[in-house]
Design a protein around this motif. Structure first.
Motif, mmCIF file in Angstrom:
data_model
loop_
_atom_site.group_PDB
_atom_site.id
_atom_site.type_symbol
_atom_site.label_atom_id
_atom_site.label_comp_id
_atom_site.label_asym_id
_atom_site.label_seq_id
_atom_site.Cartn_x
_atom_site.Cartn_y
_atom_site.Cartn_z
ATOM 1 N N MET A 36 0.984 -1.347 0.020
ATOM 2 C CA MET A 36 0.023 -0.105 0.133
ATOM 3 C C MET A 36 0.829 1.378 0.002
ATOM 4 S SD MET A 36 -2.083 2.321 2.091
ATOM 5 C CE MET A 36 -1.968 1.580 3.503
ATOM 6 N N ASN A 37 0.435 2.253 -0.746
ATOM 7 C CA ASN A 37 1.281 3.363 -0.799
ATOM 8 C C ASN A 37 0.444 4.410 0.235
ATOM 9 O OD1 ASN A 37 2.184 6.004 -1.330
ATOM 10 N ND2 ASN A 37 2.406 5.901 -3.445
ATOM 11 N N PRO A 38 0.820 4.677 1.429
ATOM 12 C CA PRO A 38 0.156 5.432 2.374
ATOM 13 C C PRO A 38 -0.280 7.115 1.856
ATOM 14 C CG PRO A 38 2.324 5.211 3.100
ATOM 15 C CD PRO A 38 2.115 4.359 1.686
ATOM 16 N N LEU A 39 0.265 7.389 0.851
ATOM 17 C CA LEU A 39 0.238 8.904 0.632
ATOM 18 C C LEU A 39 -0.992 8.932 -0.016
ATOM 19 C CD1 LEU A 39 3.577 10.326 -0.535
ATOM 20 C CD2 LEU A 39 2.407 10.624 1.454
ATOM 21 N N CYS A 40 -1.387 7.998 -1.018
ATOM 22 C CA CYS A 40 -2.387 8.036 -1.771
ATOM 23 C C CYS A 40 -3.742 6.826 -1.611
ATOM 24 C CB CYS A 40 -2.089 7.844 -3.428
ATOM 25 S SG CYS A 40 -1.372 6.196 -3.696
ATOM 26 N N GLY A 41 -3.279 5.810 -0.812
ATOM 27 C CA GLY A 41 -4.103 4.970 -0.457
ATOM 28 C C GLY A 41 -4.212 3.639 -1.478
ATOM 29 N N ASP A 42 -3.320 3.807 -2.878
ATOM 30 C CA ASP A 42 -3.464 2.714 -3.502
ATOM 31 C C ASP A 42 -2.951 1.377 -3.051
ATOM 32 O OD1 ASP A 42 -4.660 4.307 -5.766
ATOM 33 O OD2 ASP A 42 -2.525 5.167 -6.437
ATOM 34 N N GLN A 43 -3.295 0.285 -3.682
ATOM 35 C CA GLN A 43 -3.046 -0.935 -3.054
ATOM 36 C C GLN A 43 -2.863 -1.676 -4.249
ATOM 37 O OE1 GLN A 43 -6.227 -1.733 -0.247
ATOM 38 N NE2 GLN A 43 -4.806 -1.988 1.264
ATOM 39 N N GLN A 63 -4.808 -1.272 -7.689
ATOM 40 C CA GLN A 63 -4.791 0.222 -8.197
ATOM 41 C C GLN A 63 -3.923 0.819 -8.089
ATOM 42 O OE1 GLN A 63 -8.523 2.248 -7.461
ATOM 43 N NE2 GLN A 63 -9.445 0.367 -8.438
ATOM 44 N N GLY A 64 -3.678 1.715 -9.144
ATOM 45 C CA GLY A 64 -2.233 2.581 -8.750
ATOM 46 C C GLY A 64 -2.080 3.612 -9.996
ATOM 47 N N CYS A 65 -1.342 4.454 -9.792
ATOM 48 C CA CYS A 65 -0.976 5.519 -10.735
ATOM 49 C C CYS A 65 -0.209 4.707 -12.036
ATOM 50 C CB CYS A 65 -0.510 6.783 -10.424
ATOM 51 S SG CYS A 65 1.428 6.129 -9.829
ATOM 52 N N ALA A 66 -0.020 5.479 -13.046
ATOM 53 C CA ALA A 66 0.831 4.917 -14.228
ATOM 54 C C ALA A 66 2.003 4.265 -13.966
ATOM 55 C CB ALA A 66 0.771 5.972 -15.210
ATOM 56 N N ILE A 67 2.629 5.004 -12.951
ATOM 57 C CA ILE A 67 4.197 4.768 -12.709
ATOM 58 C C ILE A 67 4.214 3.451 -11.901
ATOM 59 C CG2 ILE A 67 6.106 5.319 -11.226
ATOM 60 C CD1 ILE A 67 6.024 7.880 -12.743
ATOM 61 N N SER A 68 3.166 3.363 -10.957
ATOM 62 C CA SER A 68 3.178 2.193 -9.956
ATOM 63 C C SER A 68 2.815 0.830 -10.844
ATOM 64 C CB SER A 68 2.139 2.352 -8.820
ATOM 65 O OG SER A 68 0.905 2.397 -9.422
ATOM 66 N N LYS A 69 1.750 1.090 -11.846
ATOM 67 C CA LYS A 69 1.362 0.034 -12.521
ATOM 68 C C LYS A 69 2.451 -0.526 -13.553
ATOM 69 C CE LYS A 69 -3.371 -0.709 -14.124
ATOM 70 N NZ LYS A 69 -4.453 0.299 -14.377
ATOM 71 N N LEU A 121 7.959 12.204 -4.265
ATOM 72 C CA LEU A 121 6.721 11.576 -3.838
ATOM 73 C C LEU A 121 6.463 10.460 -4.772
ATOM 74 C CD1 LEU A 121 4.625 14.543 -3.278
ATOM 75 C CD2 LEU A 121 5.472 13.313 -1.668
ATOM 76 N N ARG A 122 7.010 10.312 -6.130
ATOM 77 C CA ARG A 122 6.857 9.462 -7.170
ATOM 78 C C ARG A 122 7.576 8.013 -6.670
ATOM 79 N NH1 ARG A 122 2.304 9.404 -9.259
ATOM 80 N NH2 ARG A 122 1.729 10.829 -10.917
ATOM 81 N N VAL A 123 8.602 8.270 -5.694
ATOM 82 C CA VAL A 123 9.584 6.930 -5.565
ATOM 83 C C VAL A 123 8.508 5.859 -4.704
ATOM 84 C CG1 VAL A 123 11.485 6.118 -4.185
ATOM 85 C CG2 VAL A 123 11.613 8.439 -5.259
ATOM 86 N N LYS A 124 7.553 6.614 -3.916
ATOM 87 C CA LYS A 124 6.822 5.574 -3.542
ATOM 88 C C LYS A 124 5.907 4.561 -4.402
ATOM 89 C CE LYS A 124 5.879 8.266 0.656
ATOM 90 N NZ LYS A 124 6.715 7.396 1.897
ATOM 91 N N CYS A 125 5.673 5.507 -5.716
ATOM 92 C CA CYS A 125 4.572 4.820 -6.739
ATOM 93 C C CYS A 125 5.483 3.544 -7.075
ATOM 94 C CB CYS A 125 4.355 5.498 -7.679
ATOM 95 S SG CYS A 125 3.296 7.178 -6.849
ATOM 96 N N ALA A 126 6.606 4.253 -7.595
ATOM 97 C CA ALA A 126 7.631 3.223 -8.556
ATOM 98 C C ALA A 126 8.054 2.041 -7.578
ATOM 99 C CB ALA A 126 8.805 3.942 -9.096
ATOM 100 N N SER A 127 8.051 1.955 -6.303
ATOM 101 C CA SER A 127 8.643 1.113 -5.530
ATOM 102 C C SER A 127 7.455 0.035 -4.947
ATOM 103 C CB SER A 127 9.569 1.643 -4.303
ATOM 104 O OG SER A 127 8.891 2.472 -3.556
ATOM 105 N N LEU A 128 6.273 0.490 -4.958
ATOM 106 C CA LEU A 128 5.121 -0.205 -4.426
ATOM 107 C C LEU A 128 5.394 -1.647 -4.840
ATOM 108 C CD1 LEU A 128 2.579 -0.123 -2.826
ATOM 109 C CD2 LEU A 128 1.443 0.730 -4.991
ATOM 110 N N ALA A 129 5.176 -2.000 -5.882
ATOM 111 C CA ALA A 129 5.202 -3.363 -6.145
ATOM 112 C C ALA A 129 6.419 -4.320 -5.766
ATOM 113 C CB ALA A 129 4.987 -3.505 -7.812
HETATM 114 FE FE1 FES Z 1 -1.017 6.050 -5.826
HETATM 115 FE FE2 FES Z 1 1.097 6.422 -7.596
HETATM 116 S S1 FES Z 1 -0.511 7.861 -6.930
HETATM 117 S S2 FES Z 1 0.639 4.570 -6.262
#
Ligand code: FES
Length: 159
Positions: A36-43, A63-69, A121-129
């Motif tokens: 989970m990315n705590p900043l946006c709640g995406d999981q 669910q996630g943004c383009a970078i996380s996906k 802030l995007r580092v969390k997105c890129a590293s989520l998976a």
């Molecule tokens: Fe939620 Fe990137 S904005 S994972």
């Protein structure tokens, strides 16, 4: 970075976002973990199938943004067939890349994520998976925990 390269990397990310690879649940997985990315709640959830020390299949959903996906999609492609040791190294190399300290190791198309280091802030997105994947691998050893990218990016010590 040249504008052409920026454009190429952006199109790789958008393409994986539009048509993510291995975007599916895995019924016969060896292990799985949620991230989970705590900043946006995406999981998202990452499933792994192992044969001994080798990863034979990887998938994800969520669910996630383009970078996380895109990061998750490229991760599933690059880790298939890798050993656990190679996977650990790839985790470290990708983490170093997205936090702006590239090791110079060949990370294939994941190079496209290098630009996120300019946007903390995007580092969390890129590293989520990647964190979910690592937690899934740890779960094989009996240490399963849902992860968040809390420690990534500004204010965090990274992972
Ligand atoms: Fe939620 Fe990137 S904005 S994972």
């Amino acid at each position: 970075m040249s504008a052409e390269l920026d454009e190429l990397y952006q199109s790789i990310i958008l393409d994986h976002n539009r048509r993510p690879k291995n975007f599916r649940e895995m019924e016969d997985a060896t292990t799985k973990a949620d991230g989970m990315n705590p900043l946006c709640g995406d999981q998202l959830t990452v499933w792994l199938k192992l044969d001994g020390e080798q990863i034979t299949d990887v998938s994800f959903r969520g669910q996630g943004c383009a970078i996380s996906k895109a990061s998750a999609s490229m991760m599933t492609q690059i880790l298939k067939g890798k050993s656990r040791a190679e996977t650990d190294k790839m985790f470290d190399d990708v983490h170093a890349l997205v936090t702006g300290h590239p090791t110079g190791a060949d990370v294939g198309p994941l190079k496209a994520l290098g630009g996120v280091s300019r946007f903390p802030l995007r580092v969390k997105c890129a590293s989520l998976a990647w964190h979910a994947m690592k937690s899934a691998l740890n779960a094989v050893d009996g240490a399963a925990t849902p992860v968040s990218t809390e420690g990534e990016g500004p204010g965090g010590e990274g992972a």
